[in-house]
Design an enzyme around this catalytic site. Structure first.
Site, PDB file in Angstrom:
ATOM      1  N   ASP A 184      44.639  31.888 -25.238  1.00 31.18           N
ATOM      2  CA  ASP A 184      45.241  30.561 -25.161  1.00 31.18           C
ATOM      3  C   ASP A 184      44.155  29.634 -25.693  1.00 31.18           C
ATOM      4  O   ASP A 184      43.148  29.401 -25.014  1.00 31.18           O
ATOM      5  CB  ASP A 184      45.586  30.213 -23.709  1.00 31.18           C
ATOM      6  CG  ASP A 184      46.298  28.880 -23.642  1.00 31.18           C
ATOM      7  OD1 ASP A 184      45.902  27.960 -24.364  1.00 31.18           O
ATOM      8  OD2 ASP A 184      47.264  28.768 -22.869  1.00 31.18           O
ATOM      9  N   HIS A 185      44.339  29.134 -26.912  1.00 33.28           N
ATOM     10  CA  HIS A 185      43.185  28.469 -27.561  1.00 33.28           C
ATOM     11  C   HIS A 185      42.745  27.207 -26.813  1.00 33.28           C
ATOM     12  O   HIS A 185      41.612  26.774 -26.953  1.00 33.28           O
ATOM     13  CB  HIS A 185      43.452  28.196 -29.047  1.00 33.28           C
ATOM     14  CG  HIS A 185      44.285  26.989 -29.334  1.00 33.28           C
ATOM     15  ND1 HIS A 185      45.650  27.004 -29.320  1.00 33.28           N
ATOM     16  CD2 HIS A 185      43.946  25.716 -29.641  1.00 33.28           C
ATOM     17  CE1 HIS A 185      46.106  25.798 -29.605  1.00 33.28           C
ATOM     18  NE2 HIS A 185      45.100  24.987 -29.810  1.00 33.28           N
ATOM     19  N   HIS A 247      49.530  26.444 -22.757  1.00 39.09           N
ATOM     20  CA  HIS A 247      48.423  25.482 -22.752  1.00 39.09           C
ATOM     21  C   HIS A 247      48.464  24.531 -21.553  1.00 39.09           C
ATOM     22  O   HIS A 247      47.465  24.316 -20.874  1.00 39.09           O
ATOM     23  CB  HIS A 247      48.452  24.625 -24.016  1.00 39.09           C
ATOM     24  CG  HIS A 247      48.525  25.418 -25.278  1.00 39.09           C
ATOM     25  ND1 HIS A 247      47.877  26.607 -25.445  1.00 39.09           N
ATOM     26  CD2 HIS A 247      49.175  25.191 -26.454  1.00 39.09           C
ATOM     27  CE1 HIS A 247      48.117  27.071 -26.666  1.00 39.09           C
ATOM     28  NE2 HIS A 247      48.904  26.233 -27.287  1.00 39.09           N
TER      29      HIS A 247
END
Ligand code: BG6
Length: 497
Positions: A184-185, A247
């Site tokens: 999950d950046h 996110h």
């Protein structure tokens, strides 16, 4: 200090090497890592992809990507060093011969580094290939090196709860959880990691961090961009799946989790999973009480003409997909009982701003003269995550003069000004963590499933009930009126940037 994993010879296999993610994010991140001397001395990138091109053409394309997207200029010498052992395996993911070639590349690498080597398998491909690629690699012995072979899965991880459960089952029939890195950046962003430092390395906020002092928390990820050519993907996803399931729920976990007893990967992940498990799950009826959705119509942002969502390329003309989503979530724990968590995200809005705002309950005003309290405001703490990177604390102060007049003032911590260190991009952080074998910032299977458990009832209710108001917001606005009405029920308003 680098651990043994991070310095061990490493072969980095990228499935989807000819795709956009490798071009825009992965190769620029690897380049910046080599620039900072963060890659092992012996490091080979092997691209695996389906497009019809040869190795030289791919390398030229990837260099162009690095030049365009690296945060620092590309130096020829360093780029050549990164690519000195570059390999390319071209073929179809369904073809068994492709996997034979991958295994051969690993064996060739092993022949040079027989004692210790890492294999990183990065799946920068559509999720439909996650299961098949993993299973096709299952017979090869390097997969069983549980501590040295790691798989990285890009998002989205599942399309709903059932598909996430199925996918976890499928990949875990081949891999152990400690080999799996679900990206999950957002968790790689400096400002997001700083939330943990802010909360747990300082003593002044944690005692106030609960229902006794906090009135509400807002988490917003407003985007100015639209579909960016991803209509086909987005129309089957929507804002809820694209941003909130992953996110934004992760941001909520960082803000709401209990203090960890250590920074061990599983300890942090346990505390975050607890938050997700404690979120109240809505029935289909309740969904309409606690959520709002939107879809943009035609309009303009500045001079740019924005077509209505339903007329975008690869979007169904009668699409019911939301491009904006808002929800009120309740975390049912002693700490958060009664504190609403307001979450929203959307495309084609007035500006790009990812923020977390924490509103404290007002201080009692009875000791102040009446005129001083006309402007009485409670404390507000705002974390700007992206693109602005700062933390603001708003508090009341006396206006200079004879009278007791109050005004809200702002205390600011600006990352750029205070800590001008070289700030790595999210993917640099995350790739380095994979090299090190540190899974703290990656999603464990139970976290992914717990997040889907929250989202699934909303998805179902929205899918089963077409929104007859769509389109209901204009490009360049702050979203649909319905979203403002959602907060108005609680006597609150969104804090617009
Ligand atoms: C991605 C979504 O995961 O995150 C995109 O698929 C979105 O739709 C992007 O634009 C936002 O990321 P960032 O880092 O720009 O806030």
């Amino acid at each position: 200090m680098k651990n043994e994993n991070a310095t061990a010879p490493t072969i980095f296999l990228i499935f989807g090497a000819t795709g956009d993610l490798t071009y825009r994010k992965l190769m620029p991140a690897l380049y910046n890592l080599i620039l900072d001397d963060m890659l092992p001395e012996s490091f080979s990138v092997v691209g695996i992809g389906r497009s019809d091109m040869n190795k030289e053409q791919l390398m030229t394309k990837l260099k162009e990507g690095a030049v365009s997207f690296s945060r620092r200029p590309v130096d020829d010498e360093k780029w050549t060093l990164l690519c000195k052992n570059f390999g390319f395996i071209n073929g179809d993911f369904a073809d068994p011969a492709l996997y034979e070639n991958v295994n051969k590349a690993v064996n060739d690498f092993k022949a040079i580094h027989p004692e210790r080597y890492n294999v990183i398998v990065y799946l920068a491909v559509s999720p439909v290939f996650f299961g098949p690629i993993t299973k096709n690699l299952a017979p090869y012995s390097f997969i069983k090196r549980r501590d040295q072979t790691r798989f990285v899965f890009e998002k989205p991880f599942g399309h709903d709860l059932q598909s996430a459960l199925d996918l976890n089952k499928e990949i875990m029939s081949v891999l152990r959880e400690n080999q799996i890195y679900r990206i999950d950046h957002y968790l790689g962003k400096e400002t997001v990691q700083n939330i943990l430092a802010f909360r747990f390395a300082n003593s002044f906020f944690e005692p106030l961090w609960n229902k006794n002092y906090i009135e509400w928390i807002q988490i917003s990820s407003l985007e100015k961009v639209g579909l960016e050519g991803r209509g086909g993907y987005y129309d089957n996803s929507g804002a809820l799946r694209d941003m909130i399931q992953n996110h934004m729920l992760q941001l909520m976990c960082m803000i709401a989790m209990e203090p960890p007893i250590s920074f061990a990967a599983d300890e942090i992940r346990n505390k975050k999973a607890d938050v997700l498990h404690a979120v109240r799950k809505y029935s289909e009826q309740e969904v309409f009480q606690y959520t709002a959705r939107g879809q943009y119509g035609a309009g303009k942002i500045g001079d740019e003409v924005i077509p209505a969502y339903r007329t975008e390329k690869n979007v169904r003309p009668d699409s019911n997909t939301e491009t904006y989503a808002a929800a009120v979530l309740h975390i049912e724990t002693w700490r958060w009982e009664g504190v609403p968590f307001y979450i929203r995200t959307g495309k084609n809005l007035s500006q790009k701003a990812t923020t977390i705002a924490v509103k404290f309950k007002p201080a009692p005003s009875y000791s102040f003269p009446k005129e001083a309290t006309n402007n009485w405001k409670s404390n507000l703490l705002v974390f700007n995550i992206n693109p602005k990177m700062d933390i603001h604390l708003m508090f009341q102060a006396k206006v200079p003069g004879q009278m007791m007049q109050l005004s809200q003032v702002n205390m600011e911590f600006d990352f750029e000004k205070e800590l001008t260190a070289n700030t790595p991009e999210a993917y640099e952080h995350l790739i380095y963590d994979v090299l090190e074998g540190d899974a703290t910032l990656f999603m464990r299977s139970d976290q992914v499933e717990a997040a889907w458990q929250i989202i699934n009832p909303i998805l179902n209710a929205w899918q089963n009930n077409k929104d007859l108001d769509f389109p209901n917001y204009a490009p360049g606005s702050n979203g649909p009126v319905k979203s403002d009405e959602l907060l108005a029920k609680y006597g609150h308003t969104w804090l617009n940037p």
